[in-house]
Design a protein around this motif. Structure first.
Motif, PDB file in Angstrom:
ATOM      1  N   TRP A 125       0.820  -1.222   0.014  1.00  0.00           N
ATOM      2  CA  TRP A 125      -0.143   0.070  -0.036  1.00  0.00           C
ATOM      3  C   TRP A 125       1.046   1.207   0.060  1.00  0.00           C
ATOM      4  CZ3 TRP A 125      -4.412  -1.382   4.166  1.00  0.00           C
ATOM      5  CH2 TRP A 125      -5.163  -2.328   3.408  1.00  0.00           C
ATOM      6  N   GLN A 126       2.158   1.337   0.389  1.00  0.00           N
ATOM      7  CA  GLN A 126       2.962   2.260   0.223  1.00  0.00           C
ATOM      8  C   GLN A 126       3.798   2.353  -0.886  1.00  0.00           C
ATOM      9  OE1 GLN A 126       2.615   0.356   3.401  1.00  0.00           O
ATOM     10  NE2 GLN A 126       1.283   1.837   4.284  1.00  0.00           N
ATOM     11  N   GLY A 127       3.685   1.303  -1.592  1.00  0.00           N
ATOM     12  CA  GLY A 127       4.421   1.441  -2.940  1.00  0.00           C
ATOM     13  C   GLY A 127       5.488   0.400  -3.033  1.00  0.00           C
ATOM     14  N   VAL A 128       5.903  -0.201  -1.817  1.00  0.00           N
ATOM     15  CA  VAL A 128       7.133  -1.342  -1.825  1.00  0.00           C
ATOM     16  C   VAL A 128       6.533  -2.578  -2.808  1.00  0.00           C
ATOM     17  CG1 VAL A 128       8.266  -2.669  -0.406  1.00  0.00           C
ATOM     18  CG2 VAL A 128       7.521  -0.284   0.606  1.00  0.00           C
ATOM     19  N   ARG A 129       7.692  -2.650  -3.664  1.00  0.00           N
ATOM     20  CA  ARG A 129       7.566  -4.041  -4.462  1.00  0.00           C
ATOM     21  C   ARG A 129       8.597  -4.913  -4.253  1.00  0.00           C
ATOM     22  NH1 ARG A 129       3.169  -1.766  -4.350  1.00  0.00           N
ATOM     23  NH2 ARG A 129       2.293  -0.777  -6.051  1.00  0.00           N
ATOM     24  N   HIS A 130       8.376  -6.145  -4.985  1.00  0.00           N
ATOM     25  CA  HIS A 130       9.483  -7.195  -4.703  1.00  0.00           C
ATOM     26  C   HIS A 130      10.757  -6.760  -5.442  1.00  0.00           C
ATOM     27  CE1 HIS A 130      11.605 -10.849  -5.856  1.00  0.00           C
ATOM     28  NE2 HIS A 130      11.173 -11.442  -4.666  1.00  0.00           N
ATOM     29  N   GLY A 131      11.737  -6.984  -4.957  1.00  0.00           N
ATOM     30  CA  GLY A 131      13.083  -6.875  -5.512  1.00  0.00           C
ATOM     31  C   GLY A 131      13.531  -5.295  -5.526  1.00  0.00           C
ATOM     32  N   GLN A 132      12.862  -4.582  -4.646  1.00  0.00           N
ATOM     33  CA  GLN A 132      13.498  -3.179  -4.539  1.00  0.00           C
ATOM     34  C   GLN A 132      14.475  -3.336  -3.639  1.00  0.00           C
ATOM     35  OE1 GLN A 132       9.846  -1.178  -3.613  1.00  0.00           O
ATOM     36  NE2 GLN A 132       9.546  -0.575  -5.694  1.00  0.00           N
ATOM     37  N   PRO A 133      15.615  -2.338  -3.735  1.00  0.00           N
ATOM     38  CA  PRO A 133      16.701  -2.200  -2.885  1.00  0.00           C
ATOM     39  C   PRO A 133      16.413  -1.468  -1.470  1.00  0.00           C
ATOM     40  CG  PRO A 133      17.163  -0.811  -4.641  1.00  0.00           C
ATOM     41  CD  PRO A 133      15.715  -1.648  -5.099  1.00  0.00           C
ATOM     42  N   VAL A 134      17.219  -1.531  -0.287  1.00  0.00           N
ATOM     43  CA  VAL A 134      16.570  -0.980   0.873  1.00  0.00           C
ATOM     44  C   VAL A 134      18.169  -0.770   1.279  1.00  0.00           C
ATOM     45  CG1 VAL A 134      15.631  -1.099   3.018  1.00  0.00           C
ATOM     46  CG2 VAL A 134      14.713  -2.699   1.304  1.00  0.00           C
ATOM     47  N   ARG A 135      18.170   0.711   1.612  1.00  0.00           N
ATOM     48  CA  ARG A 135      19.478   1.470   2.234  1.00  0.00           C
ATOM     49  C   ARG A 135      19.322   2.249   3.370  1.00  0.00           C
ATOM     50  NH1 ARG A 135      22.223   5.494  -1.533  1.00  0.00           N
ATOM     51  NH2 ARG A 135      23.526   5.820   0.435  1.00  0.00           N
ATOM     52  N   GLN A 136      20.225   2.332   3.907  1.00  0.00           N
ATOM     53  CA  GLN A 136      20.418   3.866   4.832  1.00  0.00           C
ATOM     54  C   GLN A 136      21.418   4.864   4.287  1.00  0.00           C
ATOM     55  OE1 GLN A 136      21.682   2.124   8.614  1.00  0.00           O
ATOM     56  NE2 GLN A 136      19.502   2.486   9.774  1.00  0.00           N
ATOM     57  N   ALA A 137      21.353   5.909   5.028  1.00  0.00           N
ATOM     58  CA  ALA A 137      22.406   6.943   4.436  1.00  0.00           C
ATOM     59  C   ALA A 137      23.836   6.444   4.720  1.00  0.00           C
ATOM     60  CB  ALA A 137      22.291   7.995   5.400  1.00  0.00           C
ATOM     61  N   ALA A 138      24.004   5.423   5.531  1.00  0.00           N
ATOM     62  CA  ALA A 138      25.413   4.760   5.617  1.00  0.00           C
ATOM     63  C   ALA A 138      25.723   3.758   4.359  1.00  0.00           C
ATOM     64  CB  ALA A 138      25.665   4.167   7.007  1.00  0.00           C
ATOM     65  N   GLY A 139      24.825   3.051   3.895  1.00  0.00           N
ATOM     66  CA  GLY A 139      25.165   2.251   2.955  1.00  0.00           C
ATOM     67  C   GLY A 139      23.986   1.179   2.528  1.00  0.00           C
ATOM     68  N   LEU A 140      24.179   0.231   1.773  1.00  0.00           N
ATOM     69  CA  LEU A 140      23.118  -0.716   1.315  1.00  0.00           C
ATOM     70  C   LEU A 140      22.790  -1.693   2.581  1.00  0.00           C
ATOM     71  CD1 LEU A 140      21.393  -1.949  -0.812  1.00  0.00           C
ATOM     72  CD2 LEU A 140      23.370  -3.418  -1.454  1.00  0.00           C
TER      73      LEU A 140
END
Length: 296
Positions: free
Chosen positions: A154-169
Motif C-alpha cells: 500500500w506504500q508502493g513497496v514491491r518485490h526486488g526493490q533495494p533497501v538502504r540507509q544513509a550509511a550504505g546498502l
C-alpha cells in the motif's frame, strides 16, 4: 519476740562510724567554709590563689562530665542524623538512577533523530526513493538474516526493490504484504551484490556469510589482491542496485577472498529507505494475435 523498731546507733558499730564521720565532715566543711570566708575577706590575693588551685583540680573533672553529658545528649540526634543521611542517600541514588534512564533515552532519541534526518536528506536527494520506514525487527541470532519493514504494497513497496540507509546498502525486498515487507539483508548467505572497488573500479561480488560479515571475491578471471581498508560500492550491474551505494570495507584477507564489514551495521538498524530498482524490469513482449484463417 520481734526486735524493737527504733534501734540506737550504739547497737551497731558501723552505724557509729558512719555517724562519727558525718559529724567530722560537717564540722570540717564548716571550718573550711569559715576559713575561706575569712581569707576572702582579709586576704583576697591568697583567696584568688586558692580558688585558682581548686579550679585547676576541678576543671578536668568538670570537662569530663560535660563531655559525657553532651555525648549522652547527642545520642538521639546522632541516631536521627544517621537515619536521615541513610534516607537521603537512598533518595539520591534513586534520583541518579532516574537521571541515567533519562539520559539513555535522550541519547537513543538523539541517535534516532540523527539517523532519520540523514535518511530524509537522502530521500530528498534521491528521485527514485519509494518510502522511508522503520525496520521493526531483525533476525540477529539466526543464520538467516532477515528484517521486517513497517511499509508494504500500500506504500508502493514491491518485490526486488533495494533497501538502504544513509550509511550504505541494507538488503533487498523479497516479500510484501499490505503494510509490511520482508527484507533479505546483504549479510545473509543467499545475498549476492555486484560491487566495485572505489580505488580502481575493480568489479567484485559481495556475498553474505550469515555471521554479520561479507565475502568479497573478484568478478574477473584474473586473481587480484585485496588490502585491508579497501572500500566497495554497488556497481549497478544486474540493474537492481543503483551504482555507488556504499556496501562494505575490507577488514582482513584470506588468499583470494576478502572479509568485509558492512558499511551499514545490520544489528543496529532503525530506519531505512526503499528505492526503485536501478533499471526497470523489461516490458513483457506482446502476445501475437492469431491470424485469420484463409479460405481455400
Amino acid at each position: 519476740m520481734a526486735p524493737p523498731r527504733n534501734r540506737r546507733p550504739g547497737f551497731s558499730r558501723r552505724a557509729q562510724y558512719g555517724l562519727f564521720l558525718g559529724y567530722v565532715g560537717l564540722v570540717g566543711g564548716a571550718l573550711i567554709a569559715t576559713a575561706l570566708l575569712l581569707l576572702s575577706t582579709f586576704n583576697p590575693p591568697a583567696f584568688a590563689a586558692v580558688r585558682g588551685a581548686f579550679a585547676e583540680v576541678t576543671t578536668p573533672i568538670s570537662s569530663g562530665f560535660a563531655w559525657v553529658r553532651s555525648g549522652i545528649a547527642g545520642v538521639p540526634e546522632g541516631v536521627g542524623s544517621y537515619f536521615n543521611v541513610r534516607n537521603e542517600n537512598a533518595r539520591l541514588k534513586k534520583q541518579l538512577a532516574d537521571n541515567d534512564i533519562l539520559v539513555s533515552r535522550a541519547r537513543t532519541l538523539n541517535q534516532e533523530n540523527r539517523s532519520l534526518r540523514e535518511l530524509l536528506k537522502l530521500r530528498d536527494a534521491t528521485p527514485e526513493s519509494v518510502v522511508a520506514a522503520r525496520l521493526v525487527n531483525s533476525s540477529i541470532s539466526s543464520t538467516r538474516r532477515y528484517a521486517t519493514l513497517n511499509a508494504g504494497a500500500w506504500q508502493g513497496v514491491r518485490h526486488g526493490q533495494p533497501v538502504r540507509q544513509a550509511a550504505g546498502l541494507i538488503g533487498q525486498v523479497i516479500e510484501t504484504s499490505p503494510n509490511t515487507a520482508r527484507v533479505l539483508l546483504i549479510v545473509d548467505a543467499e545475498s549476492i551484490v555486484p560491487v566495485r572497488r572505489t580505488s580502481d573500479g575493480m568489479p567484485a561480488i559481495a556475498s553474505g556469510r550469515g555471521d554479520g560479515l561479507l565475502d568479497i571475491r573478484s568478478a574477473s578471471v584474473a586473481t587480484l589482491t585485496f588490502r585491508p581498508g579497501d572500500t566497495f560500492v554497488t556497481s549497478g550491474t544486474g540493474g537492481v542496485f543503483a551504482p555507488n551505494i556504499p556496501v562494505a570495507r575490507v577488514i582482513r584477507t584470506q588468499r583470494d577472498v576478502a572479509i568485509g564489514q558492512p558499511t551499514a551495521n545490520p544489528d543496529a538498524l532503525d530506519f531505512a529507505l526503499v528505492q526503485q530498482t536501478f533499471l526497470p524490469p523489461p516490458a513483457p513482449s506482446p502476445t501475437p494475435s492469431p491470424s485469420a484463417s484463409t479460405a481455400p
